[in-house]
Design an enzyme around this catalytic site. Structure first.
Site, PDB file in Angstrom:
ATOM      1  N   GLY A  46     -24.479  15.502 -10.688  1.00  0.00           N
ATOM      2  CA  GLY A  46     -25.569  15.197  -9.779  1.00  0.00           C
ATOM      3  C   GLY A  46     -25.663  13.695  -9.456  1.00  0.00           C
ATOM      4  N   GLY A  60      -7.983   2.597   2.141  1.00  0.00           N
ATOM      5  CA  GLY A  60      -8.271   2.891   0.910  1.00  0.00           C
ATOM      6  C   GLY A  60      -9.160   4.247   0.838  1.00  0.00           C
ATOM      7  N   ALA A  76     -17.793  -0.266  -1.894  1.00  0.00           N
ATOM      8  CA  ALA A  76     -16.877  -0.931  -1.204  1.00  0.00           C
ATOM      9  C   ALA A  76     -17.346  -2.407  -0.551  1.00  0.00           C
ATOM     10  CB  ALA A  76     -16.785  -0.023   0.346  1.00  0.00           C
ATOM     11  N   HIS A  92     -43.884  -3.520  14.976  1.00  0.00           N
ATOM     12  CA  HIS A  92     -44.533  -2.507  14.829  1.00  0.00           C
ATOM     13  C   HIS A  92     -44.436  -1.517  15.826  1.00  0.00           C
ATOM     14  CE1 HIS A  92     -48.064   0.179  13.576  1.00  0.00           C
ATOM     15  NE2 HIS A  92     -48.658  -0.027  14.712  1.00  0.00           N
ATOM     16  N   GLU A 107       0.767  -1.136   0.044  1.00  0.00           N
ATOM     17  CA  GLU A 107       0.146  -0.013   0.082  1.00  0.00           C
ATOM     18  C   GLU A 107       0.769   1.163  -0.035  1.00  0.00           C
ATOM     19  OE1 GLU A 107      -3.408   0.905  -0.163  1.00  0.00           O
ATOM     20  OE2 GLU A 107      -2.247   2.774  -0.071  1.00  0.00           O
ATOM     21  N   ARG A 108       0.441   2.134  -1.060  1.00  0.00           N
ATOM     22  CA  ARG A 108       1.373   3.286  -0.909  1.00  0.00           C
ATOM     23  C   ARG A 108       1.016   4.509   0.237  1.00  0.00           C
ATOM     24  NH1 ARG A 108      -1.253   4.936  -6.639  1.00  0.00           N
ATOM     25  NH2 ARG A 108      -3.324   5.367  -6.099  1.00  0.00           N
ATOM     26  N   LEU A 148      -3.951   1.801   6.431  1.00  0.00           N
ATOM     27  CA  LEU A 148      -4.873   1.061   5.459  1.00  0.00           C
ATOM     28  C   LEU A 148      -6.284   1.536   5.563  1.00  0.00           C
ATOM     29  CD1 LEU A 148      -3.937  -2.599   7.068  1.00  0.00           C
ATOM     30  CD2 LEU A 148      -3.548  -1.627   4.925  1.00  0.00           C
TER      31      LEU A 148
HETATM   32  P1  FAD Z   1      -9.604   1.608  -2.868  1.00  0.00           P
HETATM   33  O1  FAD Z   1     -10.366   1.668  -1.639  1.00  0.00           O
HETATM   34  O2  FAD Z   1      -9.660   2.629  -3.934  1.00  0.00           O
HETATM   35  O3  FAD Z   1      -8.268   1.061  -2.444  1.00  0.00           O
HETATM   36  C1  FAD Z   1      -7.356   1.136  -3.512  1.00  0.00           C
HETATM   37  C2  FAD Z   1      -5.955   1.172  -2.521  1.00  0.00           C
HETATM   38  O4  FAD Z   1      -4.787   0.790  -3.449  1.00  0.00           O
HETATM   39  C3  FAD Z   1      -5.770   2.497  -2.156  1.00  0.00           C
HETATM   40  O5  FAD Z   1      -5.473   2.581  -0.833  1.00  0.00           O
HETATM   41  C4  FAD Z   1      -4.515   3.046  -3.097  1.00  0.00           C
HETATM   42  O6  FAD Z   1      -3.627   3.828  -2.255  1.00  0.00           O
HETATM   43  C5  FAD Z   1      -3.712   1.650  -3.367  1.00  0.00           C
HETATM   44  N1  FAD Z   1      -2.904   1.797  -4.396  1.00  0.00           N
HETATM   45  C6  FAD Z   1      -3.357   1.831  -5.540  1.00  0.00           C
HETATM   46  N2  FAD Z   1      -2.423   1.729  -6.725  1.00  0.00           N
HETATM   47  C7  FAD Z   1      -1.430   1.360  -6.179  1.00  0.00           C
HETATM   48  C8  FAD Z   1       0.061   1.036  -6.397  1.00  0.00           C
HETATM   49  N3  FAD Z   1       0.468   1.042  -7.635  1.00  0.00           N
HETATM   50  N4  FAD Z   1       0.825   0.562  -5.336  1.00  0.00           N
HETATM   51  C9  FAD Z   1       0.468   0.707  -3.879  1.00  0.00           C
HETATM   52  N5  FAD Z   1      -0.925   0.859  -3.447  1.00  0.00           N
HETATM   53  C10 FAD Z   1      -1.699   1.389  -4.529  1.00  0.00           C
HETATM   54  N6  FAD Z   1     -19.145   2.884  -1.517  1.00  0.00           N
HETATM   55  C11 FAD Z   1     -19.666   2.356  -0.769  1.00  0.00           C
HETATM   56  O7  FAD Z   1     -20.118   1.363  -0.853  1.00  0.00           O
HETATM   57  N7  FAD Z   1     -20.711   3.272   0.141  1.00  0.00           N
HETATM   58  C12 FAD Z   1     -20.307   4.425   0.222  1.00  0.00           C
HETATM   59  O8  FAD Z   1     -21.160   5.311   1.313  1.00  0.00           O
HETATM   60  C13 FAD Z   1     -19.415   4.961  -0.454  1.00  0.00           C
HETATM   61  N8  FAD Z   1     -19.108   6.455  -0.152  1.00  0.00           N
HETATM   62  C14 FAD Z   1     -17.984   6.871  -1.180  1.00  0.00           C
HETATM   63  C15 FAD Z   1     -17.965   8.330  -1.069  1.00  0.00           C
HETATM   64  C16 FAD Z   1     -16.739   8.967  -1.600  1.00  0.00           C
HETATM   65  C17 FAD Z   1     -16.489  10.310  -1.516  1.00  0.00           C
HETATM   66  C18 FAD Z   1     -16.127   8.193  -2.448  1.00  0.00           C
HETATM   67  C19 FAD Z   1     -14.988   8.739  -3.262  1.00  0.00           C
HETATM   68  C20 FAD Z   1     -16.264   6.610  -2.622  1.00  0.00           C
HETATM   69  C21 FAD Z   1     -17.350   6.201  -1.934  1.00  0.00           C
HETATM   70  N9  FAD Z   1     -17.853   4.785  -2.095  1.00  0.00           N
HETATM   71  C22 FAD Z   1     -18.605   4.166  -1.477  1.00  0.00           C
HETATM   72  C23 FAD Z   1     -16.799   3.965  -3.128  1.00  0.00           C
HETATM   73  C24 FAD Z   1     -15.883   2.912  -2.421  1.00  0.00           C
HETATM   74  O9  FAD Z   1     -15.041   4.070  -1.548  1.00  0.00           O
HETATM   75  C25 FAD Z   1     -15.134   2.369  -3.226  1.00  0.00           C
HETATM   76  O10 FAD Z   1     -15.908   1.501  -4.013  1.00  0.00           O
HETATM   77  C26 FAD Z   1     -14.022   1.380  -2.377  1.00  0.00           C
HETATM   78  O11 FAD Z   1     -13.285   1.929  -1.881  1.00  0.00           O
HETATM   79  C27 FAD Z   1     -13.205   0.414  -3.473  1.00  0.00           C
HETATM   80  O12 FAD Z   1     -12.483  -0.264  -2.838  1.00  0.00           O
HETATM   81  P2  FAD Z   1     -11.013  -1.039  -3.384  1.00  0.00           P
HETATM   82  O13 FAD Z   1     -10.652  -1.794  -2.360  1.00  0.00           O
HETATM   83  O14 FAD Z   1     -11.498  -1.441  -4.792  1.00  0.00           O
HETATM   84  O15 FAD Z   1     -10.404   0.278  -3.616  1.00  0.00           O
HETATM   85  P1  NAD Z   2     -21.439   9.041 -10.346  1.00  0.00           P
HETATM   86  O1  NAD Z   2     -21.494   8.307 -11.546  1.00  0.00           O
HETATM   87  O2  NAD Z   2     -22.356   8.673  -9.181  1.00  0.00           O
HETATM   88  O3  NAD Z   2     -22.312  10.623 -10.838  1.00  0.00           O
HETATM   89  C1  NAD Z   2     -21.544  11.342 -11.703  1.00  0.00           C
HETATM   90  C2  NAD Z   2     -22.797  12.330 -12.404  1.00  0.00           C
HETATM   91  O4  NAD Z   2     -22.112  13.296 -13.045  1.00  0.00           O
HETATM   92  C3  NAD Z   2     -23.488  11.543 -13.278  1.00  0.00           C
HETATM   93  O5  NAD Z   2     -24.696  11.922 -12.893  1.00  0.00           O
HETATM   94  C4  NAD Z   2     -23.136  12.300 -14.829  1.00  0.00           C
HETATM   95  O6  NAD Z   2     -24.356  12.421 -15.483  1.00  0.00           O
HETATM   96  C5  NAD Z   2     -22.659  13.433 -14.288  1.00  0.00           C
HETATM   97  N1  NAD Z   2     -21.832  14.196 -15.068  1.00  0.00           N
HETATM   98  C6  NAD Z   2     -20.554  13.431 -15.980  1.00  0.00           C
HETATM   99  N2  NAD Z   2     -20.115  14.577 -16.571  1.00  0.00           N
HETATM  100  C7  NAD Z   2     -20.749  15.976 -16.077  1.00  0.00           C
HETATM  101  C8  NAD Z   2     -20.552  17.185 -16.451  1.00  0.00           C
HETATM  102  N3  NAD Z   2     -19.404  17.360 -17.388  1.00  0.00           N
HETATM  103  N4  NAD Z   2     -21.059  17.950 -16.356  1.00  0.00           N
HETATM  104  C9  NAD Z   2     -22.219  17.818 -15.315  1.00  0.00           C
HETATM  105  N5  NAD Z   2     -22.734  16.488 -14.893  1.00  0.00           N
HETATM  106  C10 NAD Z   2     -21.697  15.443 -15.486  1.00  0.00           C
HETATM  107  O7  NAD Z   2     -20.042   9.638  -9.848  1.00  0.00           O
HETATM  108  P2  NAD Z   2     -19.664  10.401  -8.422  1.00  0.00           P
HETATM  109  O8  NAD Z   2     -20.595  11.132  -7.726  1.00  0.00           O
HETATM  110  O9  NAD Z   2     -18.273  10.881  -8.923  1.00  0.00           O
HETATM  111  O10 NAD Z   2     -19.201   8.981  -7.635  1.00  0.00           O
HETATM  112  C11 NAD Z   2     -18.214   7.998  -8.176  1.00  0.00           C
HETATM  113  C12 NAD Z   2     -18.714   6.715  -7.667  1.00  0.00           C
HETATM  114  O11 NAD Z   2     -18.258   6.523  -6.260  1.00  0.00           O
HETATM  115  C13 NAD Z   2     -20.159   6.255  -7.665  1.00  0.00           C
HETATM  116  O12 NAD Z   2     -20.607   5.755  -8.848  1.00  0.00           O
HETATM  117  C14 NAD Z   2     -20.073   5.164  -6.681  1.00  0.00           C
HETATM  118  O13 NAD Z   2     -19.670   4.110  -7.229  1.00  0.00           O
HETATM  119  C15 NAD Z   2     -19.012   5.532  -5.675  1.00  0.00           C
HETATM  120  N6  NAD Z   2     -19.771   6.386  -4.623  1.00  0.00           N
HETATM  121  C16 NAD Z   2     -20.723   5.477  -3.861  1.00  0.00           C
HETATM  122  C17 NAD Z   2     -21.263   6.082  -2.912  1.00  0.00           C
HETATM  123  C18 NAD Z   2     -22.442   5.424  -1.973  1.00  0.00           C
HETATM  124  O14 NAD Z   2     -22.292   4.170  -2.146  1.00  0.00           O
HETATM  125  N7  NAD Z   2     -23.171   5.845  -1.090  1.00  0.00           N
HETATM  126  C19 NAD Z   2     -20.894   7.438  -2.519  1.00  0.00           C
HETATM  127  C20 NAD Z   2     -20.110   8.236  -3.165  1.00  0.00           C
HETATM  128  C21 NAD Z   2     -19.484   7.585  -4.394  1.00  0.00           C
END
Ligand code: FAD
Ligand code: NAD
Length: 475
Positions: free
Chosen positions: A182, A39, A320, A444, A32-33, A37
C-alpha cells in the site's frame, strides 16, 4: 573509445547530468542499455502512470457530475486506444530527449556497461552475439537507477503476477486485482485499475497505507479509496500465491487469521532496489552500503575519485526530481563549482485522488528529531474554491518553528496537492516565516490560498475559521 565524461544510465538523473555537462562545454557520452532515453521515470514510471491517472481522474469527475445534475452515459473503455495514447506520450518525450542529445553533441552508446577498473567500462552489446567495446574515461557519473524489489515466494512464473512495469503495459482490465503493497505504486496503479473497472484489493504489511506519510494526510485518501477499492487489508501478509490456470489464489495471514481469495491478476509493489549489483563496482574504489546504495558525499562523489553517483542508485527518496538535481550538482562539482546537494525540502507527491504532498519537516520526522514545532492546519471545508470544485476533502498544514515563525514543513492532501506543494518548497528553501506566507497576496478563489490561510490560522487570524478570543472564552 575515450570520452572525458561518461554518464552510465539515461534516466532523469543521467540525461539531466549529461545535458548540463554538454552545456558547460564538456565532451560527454551516455551509455544506456535501453533503446530509448528516459529511464524508469519516462518509460515505465512517472509519466505513463500519470497519463493513466489523468484518465482515471476524468472518469471520476464525470461520475461525480451526477451530483451537479449532469448525467453522462457509462464510459466505454477502448483499452487498445488508451494504451496507444499512453505510449504516444512516452514516444513524444523520448524522441524529444534524443533530439536534445543530438543537438548538444552528446554521444549515445547503446549497451550494458560494467566497470573493469576505475577509468574503464566494458559495454556489452544488447544484440545477441554483438561485439562489446571498451570505453575509457576521466570521470563517470553513475546513474543506473533501481528496479522493483522481488519477493522470491511470489516468483511463481505466472503471467498473472506483475510488477509496476507489467501493470503499466495495460494488457487488459482484469475483473479483479490484488495489489501487494500500500505504498506509492500500489495506490497509484490501484487507482488507475479501479477507475477502469477492476475490483481492486490492497494488502499492506504495516498498520497503515503509505507508512512514510503523516497520518492526517493519509486519512482523507483512505476514506475515498475505501469507496473505490473492494478491500483494504492492513497488518496482513500474503503467505502464498498459486496460479490456478484461470486466476491467482492468494493465501493471507491477517489480524482475523488466515484466509484465501482468488484474483484475476496480482500487482506486487513492495518497494525498489538500487541497480548497483552486476556493475563491476568491486573493480573500483566506490563503497556500496549493505542496502545496495552507492555511498556519496554532498557533491555526489563516491570513494573513487573518478566516480560520482546520483539518483536511485545512491539512496532514498527514490524520486526523479532528486535524481536530476543530484545530476546537476555532480556536473557542477566536476566543473569546479562549490556545488552541494543539501536541500531543505525534497517534495514528495503521491498522485492518488486526493493527492498527498509534503515537503521539508513532517510530523513523522518529529517522532525521531524531537524538534519543537507548532502545527497549523487549514481544513479545505473552509475554502470557497474547494466547495466550488466539490472537493472539500482536503487539508493544508504548515509546521512552524515557534521561536522564529520560520516555516519548516508543509503537508497537503487534496485535489491538485502535487501542484500546490511547489509554493511550500519555495517557502521552506527561502526560509520564509509564516507571516511572509500570510502576507503574500494569494489569488482568490484558489486552493493555493489554503497555504496563506494555514499561516493566518497559525496566528489565530484565519478569516474563515472562528476562534473565540482568549479573554471571552470563559464567558
Ligand atoms: P532510472 O530512471 O532508473 O534510470 C536508470 C537508467 O540506467 C535506466 O534507463 C537503465 O536502463 C540504465 N542502466 C542501468 N544499468 C545499466 C547498465 N549496466 N548499462 C547501461 N544502462 C544501464 N518519481 C517521481 O519523482 N515522481 C513520480 O511520479 C514517480 N512515479 C513513479 C512511478 C512508477 C511506476 C515507478 C516505478 C517509479 C516512479 N518514480 C517517480 C520514481 C522515478 O522513476 C525514479 O526515482 C527515477 O526514474 C530515478 O532516476 P534515475 O536516473 O536515478 O534512474
Ligand atoms: P513503497 O516503499 O512506496 O511502498 C511499498 C509498500 O509495500 C510499503 O507500504 C510496505 O510497507 C509494503 N510492503 C512491503 N513488503 C510487503 C509485503 N510482503 N506485503 C505487503 N506489503 C508490503 O514502494 P513502491 O510503491 O513499490 O514504490 C517504490 C518507489 O518508487 C517509491 O518509494 C518511490 O520512491 C517511487 N515512486 C514514486 C512515485 C511518486 O513520486 N509519485 C510513484 C511511484 C513510485
Amino acid at each position: 573509445m575515450h570520452v572525458p565524461v561518461v554518464v552510465l544510465g539515461g534516466g532523469p538523473g543521467g540525461y539531466a547530468a549529461a545535458f548540463l555537462a554538454a552545456d558547460l562545454g564538456m565532451q560527454v557520452a551516455i551509455i544506456e542499455r535501453d533503446e530509448r532515453l528516459g529511464g524508469t521515470c519516462l518509460l515505465r514510471g512517472c509519466i505513463p502512470s500519470k497519463a493513466l491517472l489523468h484518465v482515471g481522474r476524468v472518469l471520476s469527475e464525470a461520475r461525480e457530475m451526477e451530483e451537479w445534475g449532469i448525467h453522462f452515459t457509462k464510459p466505454n473503455v477502448d483499452i487498445d486506444a488508451l494504451r496507444a495514447r499512453k505510449d504516444k506520450v512516452i514516444s513524444a518525450l523520448t524522441s524529444g530527449l534524443a533530439q536534445l542529445a543530438r543537438r548538444r553533441n552528446v554521444t549515445l552508446i547503446r549497451g550494458t556497461a560494467r566497470f573493469t577498473g576505475s577509468t574503464t567500462l566494458e559495454v556489452a552489446s544488447v544484440e545477441p552475439g554483438g561485439a562489446s567495446q571498451t570505453i575509457t574515461f576521466e570521470h563517470c557519473i553513475l546513474a543506473s537507477g533501481s528496479r522493483p524489489s522481488r519477493i522470491p515466494a511470489f516468483d511463481i512464473g505466472s503471467p498473472r503476477v506483475m510488477d509496476s512495469t507489467g501493470a503499466l503495459e495495460l494488457a487488459d482490465v482484469p475483473e479483479s486485482l490484488l495489489v501487494v503493497g500500500g505504498g506509492y505504486i500500489g495506490l497509484e496503479m490501484g487507482t488507475v485499475y479501479a477507475e477502469l473497472g477492476s475490483k481492486v484489493s490492497v494488502v499492506e504489511l504495516t498498520d497503515t497505507l503509505l507508512p512514510g506519510a503523516d497520518r492526517d494526510l493519509v486519512k482523507p485518501l483512505q476514506k475515498r479509496i475505501e469507496g473505490l477499492f473492494s478491500a483494504i487489508m492492513l497488518r496482513t501478509k500474503v503467505v502464498k500465491l498459486e496460479d490456478t490456470g484461470t486466476a491467482v489464489r492468494a493465501s493471507f495471514e491477517g489480524p482475523d487469521g488466515p484466509s484465501v481469495q482468488e484474483f484475476s491478476r496480482v500487482l506486487v509493489a513492495v518497494g525498489r532496489r538500487p541497480n548497483s549489483d552486476g556493475l563491476g563496482l568491486e573493480n573500483t574504489k566506490a563503497v556500496v552500503s549493505p542496502k545496495g546504495f552507492v555511498e556519496v558525499d554532498g557533491q555526489q562523489r563516491t570513494a573513487d575519485p573518478h566516480l560520482f553517483a546520483i539518483g536511485d542508485v545512491c539512496g532514498e527518496p527514490m524520486l526523479a526530481h532528486r535524481a536530476s538535481h543530484q545530476g546537476k550538482v555532480a556536473v557542477e562539482a566536476l566543473h569546479g563549482e562549490p556545488a552541494l546537494f543539501a536541500p531543505r525540502a525534497i517534495p514528495a507527491v503521491v498522485f492518488t485522488d486526493p493527492e498527498i504532498a509534503w515537503a521539508g519537516l513532517t510530523e513523522n520526522d518529529l517522532a525521531t528529531s524531537g524538534q519543537t514545532v507548532e502545527i497549523s492546519r487549514y481544513p479545505w471545508i473552509a475554502s470557497g474554491r474547494a466547495h466550488a470544485l466539490g472537493r472539500t476533502d482536503g487539508l493544508t498544514k504548515i509546521l512552524v518553528d515557534p521561536e522564529t515563525d520560520t516555516v519548516l514543513g508543509v503537508g497537503i492532501v487534496g485535489a491538485g496537492a502535487g501542484e500546490l506543494i511547489a509554493e511550500g518548497v519555495l517557502a521552506i528553501e527561502m526560509g520564509c516565516s509564516a507571516r511572509d506566507l500570510m502576507e503574500a497576496i494569494h489569488p482568490h478563489p484558489t486552493l493555493g490560498e489554503t497555504l496563506a490561510f494555514s499561516a493566518e490560522n497559525y496566528f489565530g487570524l484565519a478569516t474563515e475559521i472562528y476562534r473565540p478570543r482568549a479573554e471571552s472564552a470563559g464567558g
